[in-house]
Write a protein that holds these residues in place. Structure first.
Motif, short mmCIF file in Angstrom:
data_model
loop_
_atom_site.label_atom_id
_atom_site.label_comp_id
_atom_site.label_asym_id
_atom_site.label_seq_id
_atom_site.Cartn_x
_atom_site.Cartn_y
_atom_site.Cartn_z
N UNK A 172 0.39 -1.79 -14.05
CA UNK A 172 0.67 -0.36 -14.17
C UNK A 172 0.63 0.39 -12.85
N UNK A 173 0.35 -0.32 -11.76
CA UNK A 173 0.37 0.30 -10.43
C UNK A 173 1.76 0.19 -9.83
N UNK A 174 2.72 0.86 -10.47
CA UNK A 174 4.10 0.65 -10.04
C UNK A 174 4.41 1.27 -8.68
N UNK A 175 3.64 2.26 -8.25
CA UNK A 175 3.90 2.82 -6.92
C UNK A 175 3.37 1.91 -5.81
N UNK A 176 2.60 0.89 -6.17
CA UNK A 176 2.01 -0.01 -5.18
C UNK A 176 2.43 -1.47 -5.39
N UNK A 177 2.61 -1.88 -6.63
CA UNK A 177 2.82 -3.30 -6.91
C UNK A 177 4.13 -3.57 -7.63
N UNK A 178 5.08 -2.67 -7.46
CA UNK A 178 6.43 -2.91 -7.97
C UNK A 178 7.12 -3.94 -7.08
N UNK A 179 8.10 -4.65 -7.63
CA UNK A 179 8.92 -5.56 -6.82
C UNK A 179 10.38 -5.19 -7.02
N UNK A 180 11.16 -5.27 -5.94
CA UNK A 180 12.58 -4.96 -6.02
C UNK A 180 13.35 -5.93 -5.15
N UNK A 181 14.63 -6.07 -5.44
CA UNK A 181 15.46 -7.00 -4.67
C UNK A 181 15.65 -6.52 -3.24
N UNK A 237 -5.32 0.46 2.46
CA UNK A 237 -6.17 -0.02 1.37
C UNK A 237 -5.80 0.59 0.02
N UNK A 238 -4.78 1.41 -0.05
CA UNK A 238 -4.36 2.03 -1.30
C UNK A 238 -3.40 1.10 -2.04
N UNK A 239 -3.97 0.09 -2.64
CA UNK A 239 -3.14 -0.92 -3.33
C UNK A 239 -3.99 -1.62 -4.39
N UNK A 240 -3.36 -1.97 -5.51
CA UNK A 240 -4.05 -2.67 -6.59
C UNK A 240 -3.12 -3.70 -7.21
N UNK A 241 -3.64 -4.88 -7.50
CA UNK A 241 -2.87 -5.91 -8.18
C UNK A 241 -2.92 -5.64 -9.69
N UNK A 242 -2.08 -4.74 -10.14
CA UNK A 242 -2.10 -4.32 -11.54
C UNK A 242 -0.68 -3.99 -11.98
N UNK A 259 0.80 -1.22 0.00
CA UNK A 259 0.00 0.00 0.00
C UNK A 259 0.84 1.27 0.00
N UNK A 260 0.32 2.27 -0.69
CA UNK A 260 1.04 3.54 -0.83
C UNK A 260 0.02 4.65 -1.03
N UNK A 261 -0.15 5.50 -0.02
CA UNK A 261 -1.01 6.68 -0.17
C UNK A 261 -0.21 7.97 -0.06
N UNK A 262 1.09 7.85 -0.32
CA UNK A 262 1.99 9.00 -0.23
C UNK A 262 2.36 9.52 -1.62
N UNK A 263 2.83 8.63 -2.49
CA UNK A 263 3.20 8.99 -3.86
C UNK A 263 2.31 8.20 -4.81
N UNK A 264 1.19 8.78 -5.15
CA UNK A 264 0.20 8.08 -5.98
C UNK A 264 0.29 8.61 -7.41
N UNK A 265 1.42 8.34 -8.04
CA UNK A 265 1.73 8.97 -9.33
C UNK A 265 1.54 8.06 -10.53
N UNK A 266 1.28 6.77 -10.33
CA UNK A 266 1.08 5.92 -11.50
C UNK A 266 -0.37 6.00 -11.98
N UNK A 267 -0.67 5.51 -13.18
CA UNK A 267 -2.03 5.66 -13.73
C UNK A 267 -3.13 5.04 -12.88
N UNK A 268 -2.82 3.94 -12.21
CA UNK A 268 -3.83 3.27 -11.39
C UNK A 268 -4.02 4.01 -10.07
N UNK A 269 -2.92 4.34 -9.42
CA UNK A 269 -3.01 5.02 -8.12
C UNK A 269 -3.67 6.39 -8.24
N UNK A 270 -3.47 7.06 -9.35
CA UNK A 270 -4.08 8.39 -9.53
C UNK A 270 -5.59 8.35 -9.41
#
Length: 362
Positions: free
Chosen positions: A334-343, A327-332, A306-317
């Motif tokens: 294009x929701x890179x501010x919420x559903x990105x993965x990193x090492x 609750x600010x999260x989407x399994x999509x 979840x991310x309600x701080x930087x909602x800059x991707x098309x889905x979060x907007x």
């Protein structure tokens, strides 16, 4: 990535402006320094396979921070492999020492974001990297020189706050690519028991203000919030290993429960685990929702959360003003501010999973 002895390199020494061309100077003997990163010239397109990506790749100049990262990791490597492969252990230690010495010789080569091919990973404060590298080298070798170096590093006003305010600003000390102080503190845990337990107590205090009973009470969830949660698990787990007090391990269990589905969305943020696990991460390769035949995300990968701080991707907007923090999260994709993965977000997940497994009978 480590420059061989006797080779020269161009580097950006001293403070420089960000997002502008770097002023480089030639270092005649750059041996031991480590290149900051290798990255493509521009961001790759979505759903592209590695063999299809033809953009030129750029070798970034060396940086003191990257060099100290290798010094620290090389020392850890030497410890891990000492009883497994002596030759490889010695190779790791040699790389660590070369990097450590090079960083001492060139302490002012910083990393900046000066091209568009990836995240910036910039860092112009390297006292914490020196601290981490010295801590790991001391743990591996026991040499008093590293102990002296460790004690000589001033931590005052690091990250704009002082060591005495660890408990007041705990998130400022969560390990990240640019903040490695706590990696050193964890290695020094036996010497720093009071520091570890102090911040662990601060985390446990959050439970009283958190309806889901997790030691993480915040109104604002930032990009990669799940990594902040998992990083708290490392501190709590270490406090348990130092003291044997069950409340610290219980705190780790609460955090893991949240990641696996005990949250307002009933969502498992770990792929392949739980009744409702996500399947559409923001990832160039695991992109089956965009490209037929592309692989799905394998089991065991942590979503940013979840991310309600930087909602800059098309889905979060589209969610701005409509959701609360958890609750600010989407399994999509294009929701890179919420559903990105990193090492670096997945590393603490692995740590707390291994910790809970190892201490299960306790």
């Amino acid at each position: 990535m480590q420059i061989p002895k006797g080779q020269s390199a161009w580097a950006a020494r001293g403070a420089q402006e960000t997002d502008t061309p770097l002023t480089l100077v030639k270092i005649e003997d750059a041996g031991g320094l480590v290149h900051h990163k290798v990255h493509s010239e521009t961001w790759p397109a979505d759903a592209v396979y590695p063999h299809e990506f033809t953009q030129p790749r750029r070798l970034y100049p060396p940086s003191t921070g990257a060099t100290l990262n290798v010094a620290a990791i090389g020392a850890i490597c030497a410890r891990i492999w000492q009883e497994i492969d002596t030759g490889f252990s010695k190779k790791c230690w040699a790389a660590s020492q070369a990097a450590y010495q090079a960083a001492q010789k060139y302490p002012d080569i910083y990393g900046y974001n000066n091209f568009d091919g990836g995240g910036p990973y910039s860092d112009n404060t390297v006292r914490d990297e020196f601290y981490w590298a010295a801590a790991e080298a001391l743990e591996t070798s026991g040499q008093t020189d590293y102990q002296d170096d460790l004690q000589s590093i001033s931590l005052d006003n690091l990250y704009t706050i002082t060591p005495d305010s660890y408990a007041d600003e705990p998130l400022s000390f969560a390990p990240s690519f640019s903040k490695t102080l706590w990696l050193g503190e964890l290695t020094n845990a036996v010497r720093n028991t009071d520091k570890i337990t102090k911040i662990a107590e601060r985390y446990l205090a959050d439970i009283a203000d958190e309806p889901l009973h997790i030691p993480y009470a915040r109104d604002v969830y930032k990009w990669g919030s799940n990594s902040e949660i998992a990083n708290r698990g490392i501190i709590l787990g270490q406090a348990y290993l130092l003291t044997g007090e069950a409340k610290y391990r219980d705190g780790v269990v609460h955090l893991m429960d949240y990641l696996l589905g005990r949250n307002p969305l009933g969502q498992s943020y770990v792929s392949g685990y739980g009744e409702q696990s996500y399947v559409n991460p923001h990832h160039r390769h695991w992109s089956h929702s965009l490209r037929q035949g592309a692989p799905i995300v394998p089991a065991g990968v942590l979503s940013g959360g979840p991310n309600n701080d930087n909602m800059s991707d098309p889905i979060a907007k589209t969610q701005i003003g409509t959701c609360q923090a958890q609750s600010c999260w989407t399994d999509h994709y294009s929701a890179w501010t919420q559903n990105e993965v990193t090492i670096n977000w997945n590393a603490p997940l692995f740590w707390i999973a291994a910790f809970l497994d190892a201490t299960d009978s306790q």
